[in-house]
Scaffold this motif. Structure first.
Motif, PDB file in Angstrom:
ATOM      1  N   LYS A  67       0.832  -1.205   0.000  1.00  0.00           N
ATOM      2  CA  LYS A  67       0.000   0.000   0.000  1.00  0.00           C
ATOM      3  C   LYS A  67       0.867   1.256   0.000  1.00  0.00           C
ATOM      4  CE  LYS A  67      -4.314  -1.792   1.897  1.00  0.00           C
ATOM      5  NZ  LYS A  67      -5.430  -1.592   2.842  1.00  0.00           N
TER       6      LYS A  67
ATOM      7  N   TRP B 286       1.723   1.977  -3.467  1.00  0.00           N
ATOM      8  CA  TRP B 286       0.655   2.705  -4.186  1.00  0.00           C
ATOM      9  C   TRP B 286       0.705   4.186  -3.847  1.00  0.00           C
ATOM     10  CZ3 TRP B 286      -4.076  -0.543  -2.133  1.00  0.00           C
ATOM     11  CH2 TRP B 286      -3.976  -1.872  -2.579  1.00  0.00           C
TER      12      TRP B 286
ATOM     13  N   PHE C 186      -0.716   7.424  -9.092  1.00  0.00           N
ATOM     14  CA  PHE C 186      -1.831   6.916  -8.278  1.00  0.00           C
ATOM     15  C   PHE C 186      -2.580   8.085  -7.650  1.00  0.00           C
ATOM     16  CE2 PHE C 186      -3.520   5.841  -4.102  1.00  0.00           C
ATOM     17  CZ  PHE C 186      -4.329   4.745  -4.390  1.00  0.00           C
TER      18      PHE C 186
ATOM     19  N   LEU D 202      -4.783   4.429 -13.583  1.00  0.00           N
ATOM     20  CA  LEU D 202      -4.530   3.290 -12.703  1.00  0.00           C
ATOM     21  C   LEU D 202      -4.151   2.044 -13.507  1.00  0.00           C
ATOM     22  CD1 LEU D 202      -7.434   3.828 -10.150  1.00  0.00           C
ATOM     23  CD2 LEU D 202      -4.992   4.166  -9.729  1.00  0.00           C
TER      24      LEU D 202
ATOM     25  N   PHE E 207      -2.300  -1.721 -12.486  1.00  0.00           N
ATOM     26  CA  PHE E 207      -3.497  -2.334 -11.908  1.00  0.00           C
ATOM     27  C   PHE E 207      -4.295  -3.022 -13.012  1.00  0.00           C
ATOM     28  CE2 PHE E 207      -2.463   0.853  -8.691  1.00  0.00           C
ATOM     29  CZ  PHE E 207      -2.655   0.128  -7.523  1.00  0.00           C
TER      30      PHE E 207
ATOM     31  N   TYR F  74      -6.821  -4.769  -9.096  1.00  0.00           N
ATOM     32  CA  TYR F  74      -5.805  -5.500  -8.341  1.00  0.00           C
ATOM     33  C   TYR F  74      -4.431  -5.086  -8.845  1.00  0.00           C
ATOM     34  CZ  TYR F  74      -9.527  -8.494  -6.583  1.00  0.00           C
ATOM     35  OH  TYR F  74     -10.663  -8.967  -5.956  1.00  0.00           O
ATOM     36  N   ASP F  75      -3.458  -4.994  -7.919  1.00  0.00           N
ATOM     37  CA  ASP F  75      -2.114  -4.649  -8.348  1.00  0.00           C
ATOM     38  C   ASP F  75      -1.420  -5.868  -8.942  1.00  0.00           C
ATOM     39  OD1 ASP F  75      -1.125  -6.190  -6.250  1.00  0.00           O
ATOM     40  OD2 ASP F  75      -0.546  -4.479  -5.005  1.00  0.00           O
TER      41      ASP F  75
ATOM     42  N   LYS G 230      -5.888  -6.544  -3.814  1.00  0.00           N
ATOM     43  CA  LYS G 230      -7.064  -5.746  -4.166  1.00  0.00           C
ATOM     44  C   LYS G 230      -6.817  -4.276  -3.830  1.00  0.00           C
ATOM     45  CE  LYS G 230     -12.059  -5.599  -3.173  1.00  0.00           C
ATOM     46  NZ  LYS G 230     -13.123  -6.242  -2.352  1.00  0.00           N
ATOM     47  N   LEU G 231      -7.225  -3.390  -4.718  1.00  0.00           N
ATOM     48  CA  LEU G 231      -7.063  -1.958  -4.482  1.00  0.00           C
ATOM     49  C   LEU G 231      -8.144  -1.485  -3.521  1.00  0.00           C
ATOM     50  CD1 LEU G 231      -5.861   0.766  -4.764  1.00  0.00           C
ATOM     51  CD2 LEU G 231      -6.734   0.930  -7.093  1.00  0.00           C
TER      52      LEU G 231
ATOM     53  N   ILE H  98     -12.302   0.662  -6.956  1.00  0.00           N
ATOM     54  CA  ILE H  98     -11.575   0.824  -5.693  1.00  0.00           C
ATOM     55  C   ILE H  98     -12.550   0.662  -4.539  1.00  0.00           C
ATOM     56  CG2 ILE H  98     -10.179   2.375  -4.272  1.00  0.00           C
ATOM     57  CD1 ILE H  98      -9.349   3.820  -6.830  1.00  0.00           C
TER      58      ILE H  98
END
Length: 581
Positions: free
Chosen positions: A331, A334, A340, A396, A401, A410-411, A416-417, A446
């Motif tokens: 995270k 991100w 982002f 994104l 993603f 999802y990255d 999961k974002l 998201i």
């Protein structure tokens, strides 16, 4: 930031009013028109008032500390701000420095040596005189003490160097600063503290816990116009006029005119509104959503509603980039990505938020500059991120993603974002904004877990344990960007996304540091403004704080209060407010 320091009661600037557009309110099937008024600072005339009476006001929450050096949140500064004075203060009509504990000052030709001559009639609440020893102690042993964290310290250092502060005689203090710099006289408006009371706590290392909220009010020793005489947690604070306060009106009468203040602690703005309408408090910060209820009652309840215009206050979302934070590394990855943050900025429906949460009474912003900062505000200079969910999602996807079968992003590692977004409970506007953001971000894949929590808990997470992922919060703003250095410098204590950096974590933060340091010593106003604008342009490009709106400020005041003049910066000549029953 007063900037971030708050005055005790919000004040006003002119008895002459100008008319703004009429608001047409629908109530019980009937239309009711009321003209919200705006003060004209150029036509202000101060009246000689009368002594006595009790001002009834509200505080939005309990203080976390009574120590002005340790106070980092408005819930604390709103309680204790009236207890202390600096060497200077700001005239809210001219926005220029004027004498406070120092009755005058002078500087040498180099602009680096300043002498301040203290008032000989200034006394502490216990009757002891204020001397140069108190000033030297406050600066050298408190503000510059490496073991005492203080937001003020960021404003009292030039290019990494401290001011040299020394006593000349009992009522004269000399400051030697590394370089001339424009906001010096405002910078020395920091509270001066009593050496005879606090030195023992500095010496034994307990100053940071001194004057906590369990301290008996009589032990709080300041110089301000009021002293705290009673404080009941969660209920109220009571203040009485300081009998030693040195200012008097032009006829020699003591000020402040109002001799007692009772402030109820009311966290819920809806309850504050009810208390105002019932006469239990004398003024109320009006939310845009209150207008349909409050305007039709102005005549009956004998109050006036003022629109003070654009405020310097900003509202924004911040993502935590602090490597010390107890959040997953993926995270942090991100949140540290500029693209982002820009994608999230495109996903913020600023105008929709303004229409719904602020009843249209706010301005969309994309960096830390609002229309109240007239010298720095330029709509065409700073980057903009107009609401565009399609573009947000495209950005994104471009940084790796991918959309899953469930519609969420999802990255590249399969995470999961999703993130948790917090704000302070009881603030309707922020709660509305949180839910709008949650819904709009869900539309691009998201998942946002939105939570409203107690304000003091929020501050603890932000400033102490760093246990947060994203937050909706605001800053009160400052008259001069210099006084926001504790936010904008990478070393700043309120550098929210990653505070107290030993050295800048990124090249762009290093550049902002450089621009702020140059601006601090630039005496040409136009060149200085340009340096700050370049810094805020970088903030707009990087979006470490995703700015949303700058609200207009509305204030309702009972007409029995006289000499009241609203400004977005605070009360003008608040000690001269008086009550006419």
């Amino acid at each position: 930031m007063k900037d971030y320091i708050l005055t005790f009661i919000k004040a006003f600037l002119s008895i002459t009013v100008l008319f703004l557009p009429i608001y047409l309110i629908q109530t019980s099937g009937e239309e009711y028109s009321y003209t919200i008024k705006k003060v004209n600072p150029d036509e202000f005339r101060l009246e000689i008032g009368r002594e006595g009476g009790t001002l009834k006001r509200a505080l939005s929450g309990d203080a976390k500390t009574f120590n002005p050096v340790m106070a980092q949140e408005t819930s604390s500064t709103a309680v204790i701000g009236v207890l202390f004075n600096g060497l200077t203060k700001t005239d809210l009509k001219t926005l220029l420095p004027e004498p406070d504990l120092a009755e005058r000052w002078e500087r040498d030709k180099s602009g680096k040596v300043w002498r301040f001559y203290l008032r000989k009639d200034a006394r502490w609440f216990d009757g002891k005189p204020v001397t140069a020893d108190d000033v030297v102690f406050t600066y050298n042993e408190i503000y510059y003490n490496p073991d005492i964290p203080s937001s003020a310290k960021d404003m009292l250092i030039i290019e990494g160097k401290k001011f040299k502060v020394r006593k000349i005689d009992d009522h004269t203090v000399e400051f030697v600063i590394p370089k001339p710099f424009a906001p010096f006289l405002q910078a020395v408006g920091q509270p001066i503290l009593p050496k005879h009371i606090l030195k023992k706590y500095v010496d034994n290392g307990t100053f940071t816990s001194t004057w906590g909220i369990n301290t008996p009010p009589e032990e709080l020793i300041g110089t301000g116009p009021y002293r705290l005489v009673e404080y009941v947690v969660g209920q109220y604070a009571v203040y009485e006029r300081n009998p030693y306060y040195y200012e008097k009106d032009s006829k020699g009468q003591k000020i402040p005119y109002i001799t007692k203040v009772k402030a109820q602690i009311i966290g819920d703005p809806d309850v504050r509104l009810i208390k105002f309408l019932s006469g239990e408090i004398d003024y109320y910060g009006v939310r845009p959503a209150d207008l349909p209820e409050i305007l039709p009652k102005a005549e009956e309840k004998d109050f006036t509603v003022y629109n003070l215009g654009a405020t310097p206050s900003t509202l924004f979302v911040v993502f935590n980039q602090n490597p010390k934070a107890p959040i997953p590394e993926y995270k942090l990855k991100w949140f540290k990505n500029k693209l982002f943050r820009q994608a999230i900025s495109y996903a913020v429906d600023r105008q929709g938020i303004i229409n719904i949460a602020y009843n249209g009474l706010a301005y969309p912003i994309y960096t830390a500059v609002t229309p109240a900062n007239r010298r720095l505000f330029d709509e065409n200079f700073y980057p903009k991120y107009p609401f565009n969910l399609k573009k947000a999602k495209e950005i994104l996807l471009s940084i790796g993603f991918k959309e899953g079968k469930d519609g969420y992003l999802y990255d590249q590692e399969g995470h999961k974002l999703e993130f948790t977004l917090i704000t302070n409970s009881g603030n309707k506007e922020r709660e509305i904004i949180g839910n709008i953001l949650k819904d709009d971000l869900r539309r691009i894949g998201i998942e946002v877990n939105f939570q409203a929590i107690d304000f003091n808990n929020l501050v603890t997470r932000l400033m102490s344990n760093y246990d947060w992922e994203a937050v909706i919060i605001g800053l009160t703003g400052s008259m001069d960007p210099y006084f926001g250095q504790n936010v904008w410098l990478s070393s700043g204590h309120l550098h929210m996304w990653y505070p107290n950096q030993k050295k800048p974590a990124t090249e762009w933060e290093e550049e902002i540091d450089r621009l702020f340091n140059r601006a601090a010593v630039e005496l040409d106003p136009e060149k200085r403004d340009r340096l700050y604008m370049e810094a805020f342009k970088i903030i707009g490009e990087q979006q470490p704080m995703i700015f949303i709106a700058a609200p207009e400020e509305l204030l309702a005041v009972k007409n029995k209060l006289k000499n009241v003049f609203p400004t977005v910066w605070g009360w003008y000549k608040s000690e001269y407010v008086y009550i006419e029953e």
